[in-house]
Every structure is written in structure tokens, then in C-alpha cells.
Design a protein around this motif. Sequence first.
Motif: not given
Length: 282
Positions: A20-23, A275-282
Motif C-alpha cells: 500500500g505504501c509503494l502503490y 492506510r487511510r485510502e486502502m484500509p482493507w490492506l491491513g
Amino acid sequence: MRRAVVIFVENQRDLMLQFGCLYTSLQYIQSKDTDLVVFGPQDTLQKLPDDCVKIECPPLSDPPVWMNYRFINSLSCLVSDHSDVLNQYDYLLRTDADTVLTPAWNSFYPDQYTTGQGWYVNNQDVSTNIKRVAHSLGLNHRGIHNIGSTHYGPPELVREVCRLAVSVTHHILTEEFKDQHGQWPGWYRGVASLYGGEIAVNHLVERLNPDRQKLDAFCTSQESIRNYPHIHFWHTFEMFSKFHFSEGYYDHFRIDHIDIDPIRNYCLYIALKSRREMPWLG
């Protein structure tokens, strides 16, 4: 000009957070010529954004012959089935999921094969062992040590290096560490793929630029991101720490109050944004 950042991801929480960070960093810098190519199992790829180039690839580490050495997957995926699609690019950046790109990536076009930094040759015994293994396999070692896991260059050469590195790593695992794991910071099984990568680069790459500033920069640095295209989340508990991020230690920070010019602050900003934009990752 077309470039690809190539990674391998499995459905593990820490790896997904790092992806998620790299993306998010690639989205943030708005690169006009770079795709994020993600290899991994189908159940993992289904969770990733559709603007990634997703290529199904089972982990090479699963068969018993690899003794669950999972670091090999980020090398082997570049020479796996269906990986020939990588040859359509002008440059490949083979890297790990726990990295981010900065705006400096948008003007980073070196004319030589470029690698980041590694810290695995910490004494003369390790240096001697790497050269001994290379020579036993009939491979040339030119004395260049501590080559990072991130490689940047033309696709044919990056993939050739990966192919040889996979073979050498398997030899190291099965011959050098078949009965013991060694001990860090000496000769150690845990970094066998870095030994293999070093041997492959020394043998195959004639014009090499091991640039310890442009690739695999330290995530704890307070220097400006303007000079560092690629940052690696090294093992640390200082700011920025991928371990603290995963454990939620930074969740109280407000991203609109972060000065993102220092490297460590930029890493924090990108991590919290992901984390805010893709919470489903973790």
C-alpha cells in the motif's frame, strides 16, 4: 519510454501494508511512464487495485526443495511463467514491497545498470565465502560487495541477473546451509538471496553503478527527498519504522501537519495516506 516497478506480494498483513505504501507513493508522484507490476498468488492479486499490472505467480519457495526460503520469490517471479511481458519495458526496477518512490523518480534515468545498497558483508569471512562460492560455480567475482536488493536497468539484463541469482541462491541454501543457518552478522542463511544476487551481478554486469544514494535510501534519514528517488524501509525502530507503522504507533499523526521534505517524514506521510485510502490492506 516505459518503466516498470516489479515486486512480489503474498497475502500477509505486513506485506500488504507495505504494498500500500509503494502503490500510494507511485500515485502521489504521478509518474507518466511507470507501471507497478505485481506478481503473486491469485488470492492476493484480487485485493490489489486494478490499475496495477497483476501477474499470477505461485511462490517458488513453496516446494520443499526451497526449504521455505521466501525471499527467493521476489527474484524468481521475474523469470517465472508469463514474465516475458516485462520485456516490453525500457527499464525495470526490481525491488521489494517495503519501499517507496519519491518525486525524484520522475527524472531518474541512469545510463548504467544501477543497484542500491546492502549491508550483509560485514567481515572478511563473508567476503571470502561469497568469492569461494562464485569460483566453485565457475562464475567471475570482481570484488564488488554489498549490492542492494534493488536493481534498475534494461529488462533483459535485470531478468538475466535474477535467473542466475535464483540458481546461485539455491546452491547456497542446499550446499552452504543444508545443516545449519550460520549466524548474523557473519555467514548467514537469511541473506542467501543477497549473496546470490551479488554473485550474479559481478558475473553478468559489465558497467555497474552501485548507487547508495539513489536506490535503497534509509527511511530514517532527515535529508531531502529531492535527491533520493527510492527509499527502503530498513529494519529499525527509529522514525520511520515499518514495524511501528504496522503496529499502529503512528496512527495519531495528522498527515496535513507533516513536512514531507525530509525522507523519514515523507515515509510517514505516504504510509498514513495509504492506510487511510486502502484500509482493507491491513
